[in-house]
Design a protein around this motif. Sequence first.
Motif, PDB file in Angstrom:
ATOM      1  N   GLU A  54      46.460  43.971  33.133  1.00 65.86           N
ATOM      2  CA  GLU A  54      45.993  43.584  34.547  1.00 65.86           C
ATOM      3  C   GLU A  54      45.192  42.384  34.665  1.00 65.86           C
ATOM      4  O   GLU A  54      45.167  41.507  35.629  1.00 65.86           O
ATOM      5  CB  GLU A  54      45.526  44.899  34.861  1.00 65.86           C
ATOM      6  CG  GLU A  54      46.718  45.937  35.859  1.00 65.86           C
ATOM      7  CD  GLU A  54      47.108  45.459  37.096  1.00 65.86           C
ATOM      8  OE1 GLU A  54      47.531  46.573  37.952  1.00 65.86           O
ATOM      9  OE2 GLU A  54      47.026  44.448  37.462  1.00 65.86           O
ATOM     10  N   LEU A  55      44.268  42.816  33.616  1.00 64.33           N
ATOM     11  CA  LEU A  55      43.045  41.651  33.473  1.00 64.33           C
ATOM     12  C   LEU A  55      43.498  40.340  33.078  1.00 64.33           C
ATOM     13  O   LEU A  55      43.426  39.207  33.898  1.00 64.33           O
ATOM     14  CB  LEU A  55      42.090  42.072  32.507  1.00 64.33           C
ATOM     15  CG  LEU A  55      40.867  41.054  32.289  1.00 64.33           C
ATOM     16  CD1 LEU A  55      39.696  41.266  33.521  1.00 64.33           C
ATOM     17  CD2 LEU A  55      39.980  41.473  30.984  1.00 64.33           C
TER      18      LEU A  55
ATOM     19  N   GLU B 227      44.322  44.305  27.976  1.00 61.51           N
ATOM     20  CA  GLU B 227      44.446  44.695  29.315  1.00 61.51           C
ATOM     21  C   GLU B 227      45.356  43.677  30.041  1.00 61.51           C
ATOM     22  O   GLU B 227      44.802  42.959  30.594  1.00 61.51           O
ATOM     23  CB  GLU B 227      43.061  45.037  30.152  1.00 61.51           C
ATOM     24  CG  GLU B 227      42.233  46.067  29.183  1.00 61.51           C
ATOM     25  CD  GLU B 227      42.872  47.233  29.620  1.00 61.51           C
ATOM     26  OE1 GLU B 227      43.642  47.491  30.418  1.00 61.51           O
ATOM     27  OE2 GLU B 227      41.873  48.209  29.119  1.00 61.51           O
TER      28      GLU B 227
ATOM     29  N   ILE C 233      44.888  29.113  40.621  1.00 59.69           N
ATOM     30  CA  ILE C 233      44.315  28.819  42.096  1.00 59.69           C
ATOM     31  C   ILE C 233      43.327  27.722  41.909  1.00 59.69           C
ATOM     32  O   ILE C 233      43.206  26.758  42.802  1.00 59.69           O
ATOM     33  CB  ILE C 233      43.731  30.090  42.811  1.00 59.69           C
ATOM     34  CG1 ILE C 233      44.735  30.900  43.275  1.00 59.69           C
ATOM     35  CG2 ILE C 233      42.936  29.831  43.634  1.00 59.69           C
ATOM     36  CD1 ILE C 233      44.280  32.442  43.699  1.00 59.69           C
ATOM     37  N   ARG C 234      42.849  27.447  40.882  1.00 61.72           N
ATOM     38  CA  ARG C 234      41.797  26.553  40.542  1.00 61.72           C
ATOM     39  C   ARG C 234      42.262  25.264  39.861  1.00 61.72           C
ATOM     40  O   ARG C 234      41.540  24.290  39.703  1.00 61.72           O
ATOM     41  CB  ARG C 234      40.439  27.088  39.605  1.00 61.72           C
ATOM     42  CG  ARG C 234      39.724  27.858  40.273  1.00 61.72           C
ATOM     43  CD  ARG C 234      38.669  28.826  39.370  1.00 61.72           C
ATOM     44  NE  ARG C 234      37.987  29.750  40.151  1.00 61.72           N
ATOM     45  CZ  ARG C 234      38.403  30.813  40.799  1.00 61.72           C
ATOM     46  NH1 ARG C 234      39.385  31.098  40.988  1.00 61.72           N
ATOM     47  NH2 ARG C 234      37.398  31.437  41.417  1.00 61.72           N
TER      48      ARG C 234
ATOM     49  N   GLU D  53      46.143  34.020  37.120  1.00 63.09           N
ATOM     50  CA  GLU D  53      46.645  33.761  38.460  1.00 63.09           C
ATOM     51  C   GLU D  53      45.248  32.873  38.971  1.00 63.09           C
ATOM     52  O   GLU D  53      45.279  32.056  39.788  1.00 63.09           O
ATOM     53  CB  GLU D  53      46.708  34.834  39.248  1.00 63.09           C
ATOM     54  CG  GLU D  53      47.325  34.579  40.617  1.00 63.09           C
ATOM     55  CD  GLU D  53      47.921  35.830  41.490  1.00 63.09           C
ATOM     56  OE1 GLU D  53      48.208  36.900  40.765  1.00 63.09           O
ATOM     57  OE2 GLU D  53      48.145  35.442  42.487  1.00 63.09           O
ATOM     58  N   ARG D  54      43.879  33.319  38.792  1.00 61.43           N
ATOM     59  CA  ARG D  54      42.965  32.963  39.200  1.00 61.43           C
ATOM     60  C   ARG D  54      42.638  31.394  38.747  1.00 61.43           C
ATOM     61  O   ARG D  54      42.116  30.313  39.401  1.00 61.43           O
ATOM     62  CB  ARG D  54      41.479  33.615  39.138  1.00 61.43           C
ATOM     63  CG  ARG D  54      41.547  35.062  39.940  1.00 61.43           C
ATOM     64  CD  ARG D  54      40.272  35.673  39.613  1.00 61.43           C
ATOM     65  NE  ARG D  54      39.373  35.490  40.597  1.00 61.43           N
ATOM     66  CZ  ARG D  54      37.994  35.564  40.208  1.00 61.43           C
ATOM     67  NH1 ARG D  54      37.585  36.465  39.126  1.00 61.43           N
ATOM     68  NH2 ARG D  54      37.165  35.131  41.083  1.00 61.43           N
TER      69      ARG D  54
ATOM     70  N   HIS E  26      29.576  46.417  26.048  1.00 65.40           N
ATOM     71  CA  HIS E  26      28.163  46.447  25.645  1.00 65.40           C
ATOM     72  C   HIS E  26      27.987  47.165  24.342  1.00 65.40           C
ATOM     73  O   HIS E  26      28.911  47.774  23.915  1.00 65.40           O
ATOM     74  CB  HIS E  26      27.655  47.257  26.854  1.00 65.40           C
ATOM     75  CG  HIS E  26      28.427  48.545  27.262  1.00 65.40           C
ATOM     76  ND1 HIS E  26      28.596  49.389  26.658  1.00 65.40           N
ATOM     77  CD2 HIS E  26      29.186  48.724  28.371  1.00 65.40           C
ATOM     78  CE1 HIS E  26      29.466  50.491  27.066  1.00 65.40           C
ATOM     79  NE2 HIS E  26      29.873  50.111  28.348  1.00 65.40           N
TER      80      HIS E  26
ATOM     81  N   LYS F 193      30.759  41.404  28.451  1.00 66.94           N
ATOM     82  CA  LYS F 193      31.855  41.911  29.540  1.00 66.94           C
ATOM     83  C   LYS F 193      30.864  42.937  30.297  1.00 66.94           C
ATOM     84  O   LYS F 193      30.143  43.615  29.824  1.00 66.94           O
ATOM     85  CB  LYS F 193      32.890  42.628  29.021  1.00 66.94           C
ATOM     86  CG  LYS F 193      33.883  41.856  28.309  1.00 66.94           C
ATOM     87  CD  LYS F 193      35.342  42.233  28.321  1.00 66.94           C
ATOM     88  CE  LYS F 193      35.595  43.194  27.376  1.00 66.94           C
ATOM     89  NZ  LYS F 193      36.980  43.573  27.056  1.00 66.94           N
ATOM     90  N   PRO F 194      31.047  43.067  31.700  1.00 67.41           N
ATOM     91  CA  PRO F 194      32.173  41.965  32.614  1.00 67.41           C
ATOM     92  C   PRO F 194      31.655  40.734  32.598  1.00 67.41           C
ATOM     93  O   PRO F 194      30.519  40.279  32.935  1.00 67.41           O
ATOM     94  CB  PRO F 194      32.147  42.804  33.856  1.00 67.41           C
ATOM     95  CG  PRO F 194      31.065  43.335  33.856  1.00 67.41           C
ATOM     96  CD  PRO F 194      30.452  43.701  32.689  1.00 67.41           C
ATOM     97  N   VAL F 195      32.569  39.665  32.458  1.00 68.58           N
ATOM     98  CA  VAL F 195      32.431  38.406  32.615  1.00 68.58           C
ATOM     99  C   VAL F 195      32.742  37.842  33.998  1.00 68.58           C
ATOM    100  O   VAL F 195      34.021  37.672  34.065  1.00 68.58           O
ATOM    101  CB  VAL F 195      33.068  37.560  31.258  1.00 68.58           C
ATOM    102  CG1 VAL F 195      32.497  36.084  31.383  1.00 68.58           C
ATOM    103  CG2 VAL F 195      32.628  38.223  30.123  1.00 68.58           C
ATOM    104  N   ASP F 196      31.908  37.027  34.358  1.00 68.47           N
ATOM    105  CA  ASP F 196      32.317  36.523  35.833  1.00 68.47           C
ATOM    106  C   ASP F 196      33.107  35.057  35.594  1.00 68.47           C
ATOM    107  O   ASP F 196      32.747  34.553  34.568  1.00 68.47           O
ATOM    108  CB  ASP F 196      30.622  36.105  36.623  1.00 68.47           C
ATOM    109  CG  ASP F 196      31.151  35.198  37.878  1.00 68.47           C
ATOM    110  OD1 ASP F 196      31.438  36.020  38.801  1.00 68.47           O
ATOM    111  OD2 ASP F 196      30.695  34.016  37.809  1.00 68.47           O
ATOM    112  N   LEU F 197      34.307  35.019  36.171  1.00 69.42           N
ATOM    113  CA  LEU F 197      34.871  33.770  35.856  1.00 69.42           C
ATOM    114  C   LEU F 197      34.321  32.544  35.926  1.00 69.42           C
ATOM    115  O   LEU F 197      34.520  31.732  34.823  1.00 69.42           O
ATOM    116  CB  LEU F 197      36.312  33.945  36.773  1.00 69.42           C
ATOM    117  CG  LEU F 197      37.282  32.936  36.497  1.00 69.42           C
ATOM    118  CD1 LEU F 197      37.939  33.231  35.351  1.00 69.42           C
ATOM    119  CD2 LEU F 197      38.163  32.769  37.670  1.00 69.42           C
TER     120      LEU F 197
ATOM    121  N   ALA G 128      45.519  38.700  36.382  1.00 68.17           N
ATOM    122  CA  ALA G 128      44.583  38.468  37.312  1.00 68.17           C
ATOM    123  C   ALA G 128      43.765  37.092  36.813  1.00 68.17           C
ATOM    124  O   ALA G 128      43.765  36.136  37.923  1.00 68.17           O
ATOM    125  CB  ALA G 128      43.419  39.486  37.549  1.00 68.17           C
ATOM    126  N   VAL G 129      43.399  37.011  35.861  1.00 66.85           N
ATOM    127  CA  VAL G 129      42.522  35.669  35.370  1.00 66.85           C
ATOM    128  C   VAL G 129      43.243  34.701  35.111  1.00 66.85           C
ATOM    129  O   VAL G 129      43.221  33.418  35.819  1.00 66.85           O
ATOM    130  CB  VAL G 129      41.894  35.962  33.790  1.00 66.85           C
ATOM    131  CG1 VAL G 129      41.555  34.614  33.200  1.00 66.85           C
ATOM    132  CG2 VAL G 129      41.015  37.017  34.135  1.00 66.85           C
TER     133      VAL G 129
END
Lengths: 241, 132
Positions: free
Chosen positions: B17-18, B15, B28-29, B24-25, B87, B107-111, B21-22
């Motif tokens: 988009e996923l 995916e 940021i960290r 980019e996050r 699942h 999933k869904p896995v919190d970052l 996003a990951v």
Amino acid sequence: MAKGEAERPTAREGVLYFGRVAAGLSHELSNVLNIINELAGLQRDIAAAAVEGGGDARFARFSDLAQRIKTQVSRGEAINRGLHRFAHSVDNADTSFDLGELLGLLAFLEERPARLARVALDVHPPEHGLALCGDPFSLLLALHACVGAALRACAEDGRVEVHAEAAGGAARIRVTATGSLPAEGADAVSAAAFRAGAAAWGAAVCLDPGTDAQRSLVLSVPAAAAAREAAGTADPSLEVP
Amino acid sequence: MAQKSQPKLLFVDDEEELVSAVVERLEIRGIEGVGVTSGDEALQLLQREHFDVVLLDVKMPGVNGLDVLRTITRAYPDTKVILMTGHGSAEDIELGLRLGAAACLQKPVDLETLLEAARSAASGGEAADGEG
């Protein structure tokens, strides 16, 4: 045999197809929810960085919105997990499964109808694990018929309870409605429940007339191998215990 | 600037988009991370670049996560793998751990959970499986 009749899919094939497709789509939906969750997280990260960097305080609203999105994603994912379990309930028509887990799925599936009817629904699994052997989907269908009847019988703000217990090599599942379950309707419900799935279990469906304020439908389901032997021979006529 | 104590991560999921996003996050960290959208791309990248931890989706078109895991454990033993499963994938979790995954997360896995698992795997922590 009429022309084309041999090619017509069986009900079982239809149910298997439905289950497989639903499970696959549920998996896809999970991916979408995962992406939304991650984008909400990114939104929150960017907003937090902007506020820390001395940006407009209104950026804090983005963090709040991101959290509200994540809350709905969690809700969606819980619904999707239930959908996934439901889709897989048709996989095997002759299998061992835990009645408590099946009742957990029943509670999930009937939550929305109960909410729309404004009736409280409480599902109580057996105190200890209770393994049954047979077709979980047909039992689910039979229970759905009973719970549906109970929900219709209940006035708003009424309550439907489902209690399950082991009873001498069998499982007894009682569906109780506060509010009057008309006796003349109980015949139809028990017959419907029998046709829907209880027959596959050799289960008996009975009406416990109780009081005017509270009536119960009781399914007595053989636990194990006896279920297969009894299938098709149980008497669906109404019995009062 | 990347923090030295943070592992270098490769995020693999079909995916786009996923992945975007990951990554980019992670940026940021201040965490060094690369994202790819297929098992093939992951294996090609691993030939050129070292990663401390690979965060790997199981079900992907083409080369699936378990096949990528088999290659990594054989060819890049210093690289740890964390599997991410959908699942109802108890069999995938069991197989993944047997094949040498450091952890399996559902999933869904919190970052933050994912990053904690990655740090633990990079420092030689024990395998874990469970909800993301």
